[in-house]
Design a protein around this motif. Structure first.
Motif, PDB file in Angstrom:
ATOM      1  N   ILE A  69      -0.331  -7.287  -8.549  1.00 27.80           N
ATOM      2  CA  ILE A  69       0.877  -6.983  -7.931  1.00 27.80           C
ATOM      3  C   ILE A  69       2.001  -7.776  -8.544  1.00 27.80           C
ATOM      4  O   ILE A  69       1.890  -9.075  -8.577  1.00 27.80           O
ATOM      5  N   PRO A  70       2.932  -7.225  -9.052  1.00 27.94           N
ATOM      6  CA  PRO A  70       4.279  -8.085  -9.413  1.00 27.94           C
ATOM      7  C   PRO A  70       4.552  -9.275  -8.579  1.00 27.94           C
ATOM      8  O   PRO A  70       4.859  -8.972  -7.364  1.00 27.94           O
TER       9      PRO A  70
ATOM     10  N   ALA B  67       0.801  -1.123  -0.051  1.00 29.11           N
ATOM     11  CA  ALA B  67       0.018   0.038   0.093  1.00 29.11           C
ATOM     12  C   ALA B  67       0.870   1.415   0.213  1.00 29.11           C
ATOM     13  O   ALA B  67       0.497   2.383  -0.463  1.00 29.11           O
ATOM     14  N   LEU B  68       2.050   1.324   0.478  1.00 26.98           N
ATOM     15  CA  LEU B  68       2.844   2.342   0.736  1.00 26.98           C
ATOM     16  C   LEU B  68       3.841   2.475  -0.599  1.00 26.98           C
ATOM     17  O   LEU B  68       4.488   3.511  -0.694  1.00 26.98           O
ATOM     18  N   HIS B  69       3.844   1.680  -1.380  1.00 23.20           N
ATOM     19  CA  HIS B  69       4.764   1.473  -2.530  1.00 23.20           C
ATOM     20  C   HIS B  69       4.383   2.607  -3.564  1.00 23.20           C
ATOM     21  O   HIS B  69       2.840   2.981  -3.815  1.00 23.20           O
ATOM     22  N   PRO B  70       5.097   3.230  -4.226  1.00 18.43           N
ATOM     23  CA  PRO B  70       4.834   4.533  -5.302  1.00 18.43           C
ATOM     24  C   PRO B  70       4.059   3.879  -6.274  1.00 18.43           C
ATOM     25  O   PRO B  70       3.223   4.661  -6.994  1.00 18.43           O
ATOM     26  N   GLU B  71       4.213   2.656  -6.662  1.00 19.42           N
ATOM     27  CA  GLU B  71       3.478   2.173  -7.962  1.00 19.42           C
ATOM     28  C   GLU B  71       1.926   1.287  -7.515  1.00 19.42           C
ATOM     29  O   GLU B  71       1.445   0.805  -8.359  1.00 19.42           O
ATOM     30  N   PHE B  72       1.755   1.524  -6.309  1.00 17.95           N
ATOM     31  CA  PHE B  72       0.580   0.917  -5.883  1.00 17.95           C
ATOM     32  C   PHE B  72      -0.829   1.305  -6.596  1.00 17.95           C
ATOM     33  O   PHE B  72      -1.595   0.633  -7.054  1.00 17.95           O
ATOM     34  N   GLU B  73      -1.108   2.745  -6.992  1.00 21.21           N
ATOM     35  CA  GLU B  73      -2.089   3.027  -7.871  1.00 21.21           C
ATOM     36  C   GLU B  73      -2.353   2.202  -9.112  1.00 21.21           C
ATOM     37  O   GLU B  73      -3.306   1.972  -9.701  1.00 21.21           O
TER      38      GLU B  73
ATOM     39  N   TRP C  18      -0.816  -0.671  -9.761  1.00 18.91           N
ATOM     40  CA  TRP C  18      -1.411  -2.058  -9.556  1.00 18.91           C
ATOM     41  C   TRP C  18      -2.658  -2.225  -9.551  1.00 18.91           C
ATOM     42  O   TRP C  18      -3.459  -3.066 -10.094  1.00 18.91           O
ATOM     43  N   LEU C  19      -3.365  -1.100  -8.770  1.00 22.52           N
ATOM     44  CA  LEU C  19      -4.717  -1.072  -8.534  1.00 22.52           C
ATOM     45  C   LEU C  19      -5.587  -1.154  -9.930  1.00 22.52           C
ATOM     46  O   LEU C  19      -6.573  -1.773  -9.987  1.00 22.52           O
ATOM     47  N   GLU C  20      -5.236  -0.224 -10.896  1.00 22.67           N
ATOM     48  CA  GLU C  20      -5.695  -0.187 -12.168  1.00 22.67           C
ATOM     49  C   GLU C  20      -5.430  -1.526 -13.019  1.00 22.67           C
ATOM     50  O   GLU C  20      -6.461  -1.602 -13.541  1.00 22.67           O
TER      51      GLU C  20
END
Length: 54
Positions: free
Chosen positions: A31-32, A17-23, A25-27
């Protein structure tokens, strides 16, 4: 078994949730896998006591 893995799951949820790429991944809806493996390894290393402690 569930109690044993709960701290790991909680830590993974927080770190993801804190990772910069979270948004992104949501789209994408995923998650890798490599990231999850790296976070799991980092968490495991943090919980492993050092062998040479006195």
């Amino acid at each position: 078994m569930a109690e044993k893995n709960t701290p790991l799951i909680n830590e993974l949820l927080l770190q993801v949730a804190l990772h910069p790429e979270f948004e992104t991944w949501l789209e994408e809806g995923k998650i890798p896998t490599e990231l999850l493996k790296k976070l799991k390894l980092r968490n495991k290393m943090r919980q492993t006591p050092l062998l040479n402690q006195s």
